[in-house]
Design a protein around this motif. Structure first.
Motif, PDB file in Angstrom:
ATOM      1  N   CYS A  31      -4.911  -0.633   2.090  1.00  0.00           N
ATOM      2  CA  CYS A  31      -4.725  -1.561   0.977  1.00  0.00           C
ATOM      3  C   CYS A  31      -5.902  -1.488   0.008  1.00  0.00           C
TER       4      CYS A  31
ATOM      5  N   HIS B 108       0.835  -1.200   0.000  1.00  0.00           N
ATOM      6  CA  HIS B 108       0.000   0.000   0.000  1.00  0.00           C
ATOM      7  C   HIS B 108       0.871   1.251   0.000  1.00  0.00           C
TER       8      HIS B 108
ATOM      9  N   SER C 236      -6.786  -8.224  -2.050  1.00  0.00           N
ATOM     10  CA  SER C 236      -6.338  -7.192  -1.133  1.00  0.00           C
ATOM     11  C   SER C 236      -6.501  -7.604   0.327  1.00  0.00           C
TER      12      SER C 236
ATOM     13  N   ILE D 217      -2.349  -7.022  -2.899  1.00  0.00           N
ATOM     14  CA  ILE D 217      -2.051  -5.727  -2.276  1.00  0.00           C
ATOM     15  C   ILE D 217      -2.020  -5.929  -0.767  1.00  0.00           C
ATOM     16  N   SER D 218      -0.857  -5.704  -0.178  1.00  0.00           N
ATOM     17  CA  SER D 218      -0.691  -6.056   1.226  1.00  0.00           C
ATOM     18  C   SER D 218       0.261  -5.080   1.931  1.00  0.00           C
ATOM     19  N   HIS D 219       0.971  -5.570   2.935  1.00  0.00           N
ATOM     20  CA  HIS D 219       1.756  -4.748   3.851  1.00  0.00           C
ATOM     21  C   HIS D 219       3.231  -5.134   3.812  1.00  0.00           C
TER      22      HIS D 219
END
Length: 226
Positions: free
Chosen positions: A60, A9, A54, A154-156
């Protein structure tokens, strides 16, 4: 083999102020983060994504919207709890400067496989759930859309670092050697023989080559190939 595009993100106000946001609700992209997400979406616009997957956290989902808005079609948008942020427990919401004084900080830096966050989860548990989810979705998209399929997760930061470490065959204790910046793009192909890490932590460059539908060769080229 399908292609998974790992996108972190964009920057949030918590990132900018040095606060460990964790799973705190309402943490959104700041102006810089929105520009970063828009730039990444522009890079991926030439790649027809078969789906986006996501983390459920808002930052995100915001980044995912930028990616989807830049796509010509409307690929399915899935939410996957297994790639949500690490459960930092009692560390959540505290500043990194404050946390750096904790004894556990040294463990997180030098021996992450032994790190268990008070009131939260361990880093090995985080990695196991994230890797399992990514591999599950990748196999499903390849089965449905073919070996040339490309999709975005879509992540961290810590989640993506742990996924890359697994794909690189690195012990979790080495995962702090990997950098994953806000809105960066990393690319993995899971093959029959081994994962192939195509790129890590990129924030610029042409990605239109990913639009090619031909399946890559399963074997590595001896000598490096063309």
């Amino acid at each position: 083999m399908a292609t998974v595009i790992l996108v972190r993100h964009g920057r949030t106000s918590a990132n900018a102020s040095g606060v460990l946001a964790g799973r705190t609700a309402g943490v959104r992209l700041d102006d810089t983060g929105r520009r970063q997400a828009a730039r990444t979406a522009e890079r991926l616009a030439a790649v027809p994504l078969v789906a986006t997957v996501s983390s459920p956290l808002e930052r995100c989902r915001q980044t995912t919207k930028f990616l989807r808005d830049a796509q010509e079609g409307s690929p399915p948008a899935l939410i996957e709890r297994a790639i949500t942020e690490c459960d930092y427990g009692d560390w959540q919401g505290r500043t990194l400067a404050e946390l750096a004084k904790e004894d556990l900080w040294k463990v997180v830096q030098s021996q992450p496989s032994a790190a268990v966050f008070p009131g939260g989860e361990s880093l090995p548990t985080m990695q196991a759930r994230a890797v399992a989810a990514i591999r599950k979705h990748d196999a499903a998209f390849e089965a449905e859309f073919g070996p040339g399929a490309a999709w975005a997760a879509i992540s961290h930061g810590d989640i993506i670092k742990s996924i890359l470490a697994d794909a690189l065959g690195m012990h979790l204790d080495l995962f702090q050697r990997i950098n994953v910046g806000p809105a960066s793009v990393s690319i993995i192909r899971y093959g029959a023989n081994r994962p192939d890490v195509i790129a890590t932590n990129t924030d610029s460059g042409d990605l239109s080559w990913l639009a090619k539908t031909a399946a890559p060769a399963a074997d590595a080229a001896v000598g490096g190939g063309a």
